[in-house]
Design a protein around this motif. Sequence first.
Motif, PDB file in Angstrom:
ATOM      1  N   LYS B 131     -20.136 -61.911 -11.260  1.00 49.36           N
ATOM      2  CA  LYS B 131     -18.684 -61.946 -11.015  1.00 49.36           C
ATOM      3  C   LYS B 131     -18.166 -63.380 -10.990  1.00 49.36           C
ATOM      4  O   LYS B 131     -17.109 -63.679 -11.557  1.00 49.36           O
ATOM      5  N   GLU B 132     -18.906 -64.259 -10.310  1.00 48.85           N
ATOM      6  CA  GLU B 132     -18.491 -65.669 -10.260  1.00 48.85           C
ATOM      7  C   GLU B 132     -18.542 -66.302 -11.655  1.00 48.85           C
ATOM      8  O   GLU B 132     -17.698 -67.123 -12.007  1.00 48.85           O
ATOM      9  N   MET B 133     -19.540 -65.924 -12.446  1.00 50.07           N
ATOM     10  CA  MET B 133     -19.640 -66.469 -13.803  1.00 50.07           C
ATOM     11  C   MET B 133     -18.436 -66.048 -14.646  1.00 50.07           C
ATOM     12  O   MET B 133     -17.872 -66.849 -15.389  1.00 50.07           O
ATOM     13  N   LEU B 134     -18.047 -64.774 -14.530  1.00 46.58           N
ATOM     14  CA  LEU B 134     -16.907 -64.280 -15.304  1.00 46.58           C
ATOM     15  C   LEU B 134     -15.622 -65.021 -14.922  1.00 46.58           C
ATOM     16  O   LEU B 134     -14.794 -65.329 -15.783  1.00 46.58           O
ATOM     17  N   LYS B 135     -15.460 -65.328 -13.631  1.00 45.11           N
ATOM     18  CA  LYS B 135     -14.288 -66.098 -13.187  1.00 45.11           C
ATOM     19  C   LYS B 135     -14.200 -67.434 -13.914  1.00 45.11           C
ATOM     20  O   LYS B 135     -13.122 -67.969 -14.130  1.00 45.11           O
ATOM     21  N   ARG B 136     -15.380 -68.018 -14.224  1.00 47.05           N
ATOM     22  CA  ARG B 136     -15.436 -69.329 -14.877  1.00 47.05           C
ATOM     23  C   ARG B 136     -15.468 -69.202 -16.397  1.00 47.05           C
ATOM     24  O   ARG B 136     -15.782 -70.159 -17.108  1.00 47.05           O
ATOM     25  N   ASN B 137     -15.223 -67.981 -16.898  1.00 48.41           N
ATOM     26  CA  ASN B 137     -15.247 -67.694 -18.343  1.00 48.41           C
ATOM     27  C   ASN B 137     -16.602 -67.949 -18.998  1.00 48.41           C
ATOM     28  O   ASN B 137     -16.674 -68.202 -20.200  1.00 48.41           O
ATOM     29  N   LEU B 138     -17.654 -67.908 -18.210  1.00 47.82           N
ATOM     30  CA  LEU B 138     -18.980 -67.919 -18.813  1.00 47.82           C
ATOM     31  C   LEU B 138     -19.284 -66.514 -19.348  1.00 47.82           C
ATOM     32  O   LEU B 138     -18.646 -65.542 -18.953  1.00 47.82           O
ATOM     33  N   VAL B 139     -20.226 -66.423 -20.257  1.00 50.78           N
ATOM     34  CA  VAL B 139     -20.605 -65.135 -20.837  1.00 50.78           C
ATOM     35  C   VAL B 139     -22.042 -64.794 -20.405  1.00 50.78           C
ATOM     36  O   VAL B 139     -23.007 -65.291 -20.983  1.00 50.78           O
ATOM     37  N   PRO B 140     -22.177 -63.965 -19.364  1.00 50.62           N
ATOM     38  CA  PRO B 140     -23.523 -63.588 -18.921  1.00 50.62           C
ATOM     39  C   PRO B 140     -24.230 -62.757 -20.002  1.00 50.62           C
ATOM     40  O   PRO B 140     -23.633 -61.850 -20.576  1.00 50.62           O
ATOM     41  N   VAL B 141     -25.461 -63.122 -20.279  1.00 42.23           N
ATOM     42  CA  VAL B 141     -26.269 -62.364 -21.246  1.00 42.23           C
ATOM     43  C   VAL B 141     -27.417 -61.717 -20.464  1.00 42.23           C
ATOM     44  O   VAL B 141     -28.333 -62.396 -20.002  1.00 42.23           O
ATOM     45  N   VAL B 142     -27.309 -60.415 -20.292  1.00 42.88           N
ATOM     46  CA  VAL B 142     -28.281 -59.658 -19.499  1.00 42.88           C
ATOM     47  C   VAL B 142     -29.250 -58.991 -20.467  1.00 42.88           C
ATOM     48  O   VAL B 142     -28.843 -58.530 -21.531  1.00 42.88           O
ATOM     49  N   HIS B 143     -30.515 -58.937 -20.102  1.00 41.18           N
ATOM     50  CA  HIS B 143     -31.452 -58.317 -21.041  1.00 41.18           C
ATOM     51  C   HIS B 143     -32.310 -57.245 -20.377  1.00 41.18           C
ATOM     52  O   HIS B 143     -32.500 -57.234 -19.153  1.00 41.18           O
ATOM     53  N   GLY B 144     -32.806 -56.336 -21.199  1.00 41.09           N
ATOM     54  CA  GLY B 144     -33.794 -55.381 -20.712  1.00 41.09           C
ATOM     55  C   GLY B 144     -34.978 -56.151 -20.167  1.00 41.09           C
ATOM     56  O   GLY B 144     -35.264 -57.259 -20.610  1.00 41.09           O
ATOM     57  N   ASP B 145     -35.682 -55.565 -19.177  1.00 40.63           N
ATOM     58  CA  ASP B 145     -36.708 -56.359 -18.485  1.00 40.63           C
ATOM     59  C   ASP B 145     -37.654 -55.425 -17.725  1.00 40.63           C
ATOM     60  O   ASP B 145     -37.390 -54.237 -17.568  1.00 40.63           O
ATOM     61  N   ILE B 146     -38.736 -55.999 -17.256  1.00 38.76           N
ATOM     62  CA  ILE B 146     -39.628 -55.284 -16.331  1.00 38.76           C
ATOM     63  C   ILE B 146     -39.110 -55.543 -14.924  1.00 38.76           C
ATOM     64  O   ILE B 146     -38.718 -56.669 -14.603  1.00 38.76           O
ATOM     65  N   VAL B 147     -39.049 -54.501 -14.106  1.00 38.50           N
ATOM     66  CA  VAL B 147     -38.597 -54.686 -12.724  1.00 38.50           C
ATOM     67  C   VAL B 147     -39.462 -53.855 -11.779  1.00 38.50           C
ATOM     68  O   VAL B 147     -40.176 -52.941 -12.216  1.00 38.50           O
ATOM     69  N   VAL B 148     -39.400 -54.171 -10.493  1.00 34.81           N
ATOM     70  CA  VAL B 148     -40.100 -53.358  -9.495  1.00 34.81           C
ATOM     71  C   VAL B 148     -39.310 -52.078  -9.248  1.00 34.81           C
ATOM     72  O   VAL B 148     -38.089 -52.056  -9.374  1.00 34.81           O
ATOM     73  N   ASP B 149     -40.024 -50.993  -8.910  1.00 33.10           N
ATOM     74  CA  ASP B 149     -39.325 -49.779  -8.488  1.00 33.10           C
ATOM     75  C   ASP B 149     -39.483 -49.675  -6.963  1.00 33.10           C
ATOM     76  O   ASP B 149     -39.808 -50.664  -6.304  1.00 33.10           O
ATOM     77  N   ASP B 150     -39.239 -48.505  -6.393  1.00 35.45           N
ATOM     78  CA  ASP B 150     -39.399 -48.372  -4.940  1.00 35.45           C
ATOM     79  C   ASP B 150     -40.603 -47.486  -4.604  1.00 35.45           C
ATOM     80  O   ASP B 150     -40.709 -46.964  -3.508  1.00 35.45           O
ATOM     81  N   LYS B 151     -41.499 -47.326  -5.585  1.00 31.69           N
ATOM     82  CA  LYS B 151     -42.662 -46.442  -5.386  1.00 31.69           C
ATOM     83  C   LYS B 151     -43.964 -47.196  -5.609  1.00 31.69           C
ATOM     84  O   LYS B 151     -44.949 -46.651  -6.102  1.00 31.69           O
TER      85      LYS B 151
END
Lengths: 260, 260
Positions: B131-151
């Motif tokens: 959200k803060e990045m968007l306020k500054r007109n930056l373009v966040p580039v999010v990618h698919g990734d490995i993440v932890v689950d809750d199990k």
Amino acid sequence: MPTILKLGGSILSNKNMPFSVKWDNLERIAMEIRNALDYYKNKNKEIKLILVHGGGSFGHPVAKKYLKIENGNKTFVNMEKGFWDIQKAMRRFNNIVIDTLQSYGIPAVSIQPSSFVVFGDKLIFDTSAIKEMLKRNLVPVVHGDIVVDDKNNFKIISGDDIVPYLANNLKADLILYATDVDGVLINNNVIKRIDEKNIDEVLSYLSGSNTIDVTGGMRYKIEMIRRNKCRGFVFNGNKVNNIYKALLGEVEGTEIDFSK
Amino acid sequence: MPTILKLGGSILSNKNMPFSVKWDNLERIAMEIRNALDYYKNKNKEIKLILVHGGGSFGHPVAKKYLKIENGNKTFVNMEKGFWDIQKAMRRFNNIVIDTLQSYGIPAVSIQPSSFVVFGDKLIFDTSAIKEMLKRNLVPVVHGDIVVDDKNNFKIISGDDIVPYLANNLKADLILYATDVDGVLINNNVIKRIDEKNIDEVLSYLSGSNTIDVTGGMRYKIEMIRRNKCRGFVFNGNKVNNIYKALLGEVEGTEIDFSK
């Protein structure tokens, strides 16, 4: 109740030489961490470990290009390009650190603060993923980074900002500061121990013009251990076997104990 | 109210060839995004943009090495090494994408989900920094990734998981899916428009054995636009100028509109 090991930027890189890595230190430190993990494993004991490293010779020279200081006020400019430039430099350094740790079989994984931290008056730093990683005995490696603040600008979050926050948030019981000096120095002598009995005296030496605080944030480090009511060491990470000993909770240097 | 542009993994890389990059597409897409940003700038209009890309030929082959499928259950194994291996492969891909965007003056910055996301029954994904990045007109580039689950295991978070979450969380008003087909296809014909009037009919074609859902998650994409009550397009990102047109809100393909 993890152990947090902060590797000072000057331990892993030569701050006077952009993009330099102290490979001998890095490899040795990885080996010592490996040995410490084996020590706990052989004793059937558990250690939950978090590593924190600063920007060293990667983050600082790049960040400097975008930092404007006017009347003592620091602001970052040209950050359409700068934010990524700093992110990328830190990624490169962090990749080198983690690849080396992994080559010694240390289950290191990366935590990139710029992706999710807001460093305003309050620090927003969600540790949900770090907690899950620790449950799986992974070793999160957090690094200093460029982050957004809450005033429409940016801030550097340093290793020394990250360590106390994580210590508090994750209830660390041991904080280890590997620095390039032998401990907390007063008149060139290492103080062996700092606790409630002598804290006021020590702080009086470290403040004002009497400061012999060569590594910059020594006072801050001590106060953070105190505030988080835990135990820690400030020691020389350049000396062979000190990282190993520190991870076992016994190393020559300054012991700082506010855990009781 | 940002625009979210999802670049399908098969647009940016050849999924049959590990670590391949479709450089012609990547450069062209960066140029088209640049042109679209200039269009808005010249009209004195603002566009808040988020890019999402999948693992493509970087994430998938590496993740596969650590994925064990037994009785239909997927679990990740040997993740002391695997988590970092996948993180690093995705970093490499993400670096290539952002470097290319930056070379066209697009203020792209990186969001690495593995650093902070927990993908359990509930998705924990703090967007404070975005959200803060968007306020500054930056373009966040999010990618698919490995993440932890809750199990006590791990999960792949794909671009198609990330897009609807961000759409919802950030109240996106336009979701653009650049795929390798011309739109939502039924009997090889592109449906021009999907809205409340024909959604049930469309979904009946896309479900069960009747499915002509060549790109895999078409049904999911449509339902996500519906659930978030917004407007979106599914279009062919391989065709010249389609990304540009899509960012202007007009592109040949399937318009999906649940914004009214």
